[in-house]
Scaffold this active site. Structure first.
Site, PDB file in Angstrom:
ATOM      1  NE  ARG A  56      87.119  66.213  48.306  1.00 29.90           N
ATOM      2  CZ  ARG A  56      86.051  66.212  48.811  1.00 29.90           C
ATOM      3  NH1 ARG A  56      85.710  66.609  50.143  1.00 29.90           N
ATOM      4  NH2 ARG A  56      85.090  65.567  48.063  1.00 29.90           N
ATOM      5  N   GLY A  57      85.687  69.215  46.528  1.00 23.92           N
ATOM      6  CA  GLY A  57      84.354  69.140  46.626  1.00 23.92           C
ATOM      7  C   GLY A  57      83.942  70.645  45.942  1.00 23.92           C
ATOM      8  CB  ALA A  58      81.686  71.092  43.295  1.00 30.81           C
ATOM      9  NE  ARG A  90      90.086  69.174  41.391  1.00 26.82           N
ATOM     10  CZ  ARG A  90      89.548  68.185  42.178  1.00 26.82           C
ATOM     11  NH1 ARG A  90      89.129  68.568  43.229  1.00 26.82           N
ATOM     12  NH2 ARG A  90      89.272  66.884  41.645  1.00 26.82           N
ATOM     13  CD  GLN A 188      88.163  61.759  46.785  1.00 26.62           C
ATOM     14  OE1 GLN A 188      88.192  60.740  46.601  1.00 26.62           O
ATOM     15  NE2 GLN A 188      88.307  62.990  45.600  1.00 26.62           N
ATOM     16  CG  ASP A 229      82.499  67.696  41.038  1.00 27.13           C
ATOM     17  OD1 ASP A 229      82.217  66.792  41.467  1.00 27.13           O
ATOM     18  OD2 ASP A 229      83.163  68.477  41.448  1.00 27.13           O
ATOM     19  CG  ASN A 239      79.259  63.130  41.778  1.00 29.16           C
ATOM     20  OD1 ASN A 239      79.987  64.311  42.409  1.00 29.16           O
ATOM     21  ND2 ASN A 239      79.379  62.243  42.611  1.00 29.16           N
ATOM     22  CE  LYS A 240      86.114  62.439  42.872  1.00 29.80           C
ATOM     23  NZ  LYS A 240      87.440  63.092  42.162  1.00 29.80           N
TER      24      LYS A 240
END
Ligand code: MRU
Length: 334
Positions: A56-58, A90, A188, A229, A239-240
């Site tokens: 995960r993570g862009a 995603r 995370q 993101d 973002n998150k």
């Protein structure tokens, strides 16, 4: 990134790589309790890994998708079919679509799929190291920095985006301290960013998601650096979930709020953050903590995975090309 494995072995490795036709990645669902490697042997496996957040993570999602396209080409799978399978994993991280488009065009133009994917991974990781070099200049000796979610080496492959300046500052001998938001519901921050800080030997403390305002008011946070993101043309940043709140409270307390991201995260086709598709994940992620249900069985939940921080709260965007104000994004398009 340098990793000390649970067997005490020191290894230099990336979060995701391609080995003998298999897309391999550190299983981020298991960290920090277990260090396991997940092997994706087909495009369906790669799609599952992205969707279930093995990776995960862009930027790391983009790199994984690039390897997935290369693997599909090697296995003589239809490139358009592989593209669609990977695209529908995603929706928010722009890097996914950026990588898929580049790979599809390169394969159609007769490029070697594996070297293209390797080139893509090296390029993105190199850009993130540059983010570190630019961003490090913002960090003074003794700074206490807040970060949200994991925008670290695990979320890129190496270096990270938000953590690249932090890693550089630490390696250059600056004494820094990192506040790590735990980042409910997938944790995370507590699981992954804290693990990276331990690996790198950076002093840090995990805080509950709702504690950052308390420390900001007490003057214990000098700056905030988060990842992204997707960034729209007007400088709004997805973002998150929870990033927006941190930005507003930082603004209220006069604390600089920086976003770090490579060019692959910018969506030059979107006018504003209102146009960014926001992923909503299952309610189980909120209702359960690991296997344990923490809410009444009658209760329902909502689980947006990202939010949008309006440009007005963002001091600067740290990119591989330098640091820009949110209203200067047009420059990056050229
Ligand atoms: O849902 P995740 O864990 O993929 O979300 C990750 C983030 O929000 C990161 O901050 C972002 O992708 C930047 S990663 C360098």
């Amino acid at each position: 990134m340098r990793i000390l494995t649970p067997d005490g072995e020191e290894r230099e490795m990336r979060a995701v790589w391609f080995d003998d036709g298999i897309v391999k990645m550190i299983d981020q669902r298991k960290l920090p309790a277990k260090f396991e490697i997940f092997e994706a042997k087909s495009v369906e496996d790669v799609a599952y890994a992205i969707k279930d957040m093995v990776v995960r993570g862009a930027p790391a999602i983009g790199i994984t998708a690039a390897y997935g396209m290369a693997q599909a080409a090697l296995q003589n799978r239809g490139i358009n079919e592989a593209y669609k399978i990977l695209r529908d994993t995603r929706p928010t991280a722009h890097d996914l679509f950026y990588a898929l488009n580049l790979m599809r065009d390169a394969i159609k133009n007769g490029g070697d799929p594996v070297s293209m994917a390797e080139k893509y991974a090296n390029d993105i990781i190199g850009r993130c190291e540059k983010i570190g070099e630019h961003g490090e200049k913002l960090i003074s000796d003794g700074y206490k920095i807040l970060t949200h979610c994991n925008a670290g080496a695990l979320a890129v492959g190496d270096w990270g985006t938000a953590t690249a300046p932090i890693r550089k500052a630490h390696r250059n001998g600056k004494k820094i301290f990192v506040w790590v938001d735990e980042t409910r519901p997938r944790l995370q921050g507590a699981r992954l960013t804290a693990w990276e800080m331990v690996q790198e030997g950076i002093e840090h403390a995990i805080i509950a998601d709702n504690a950052a305002g308390y420390f900001m008011r007490k003057g214990e946070i000098d700056m905030v650096i988060v990842g992204a993101d997707r960034i729209a043309m007007n400088g709004d940043v997805a973002n998150k979930i929870g990033t927006y709140e941190k930005a507003v409270v930082a603004h209220e307390n006069g604390i600089p709020f920086y976003v770090a991201a490579p060019i692959s995260t910018f969506d030059f086709s979107l006018k504003s953050g209102d146009d960014i598709p926001i992923e909503e994940r299952t309610e189980e992620e909120v209702l359960f903590c690991r296997e344990c249900r923490i809410a009444p069985k009658e209760s329902r939940a909502r689980n947006p995975a990202f939010d949008v921080t309006p440009a007005k709260y963002i001091t600067g965007i740290i990119t591989e090309m330098g640091i820009f104000r949110p209203d200067e994004i047009e420059i990056l398009r050229r």
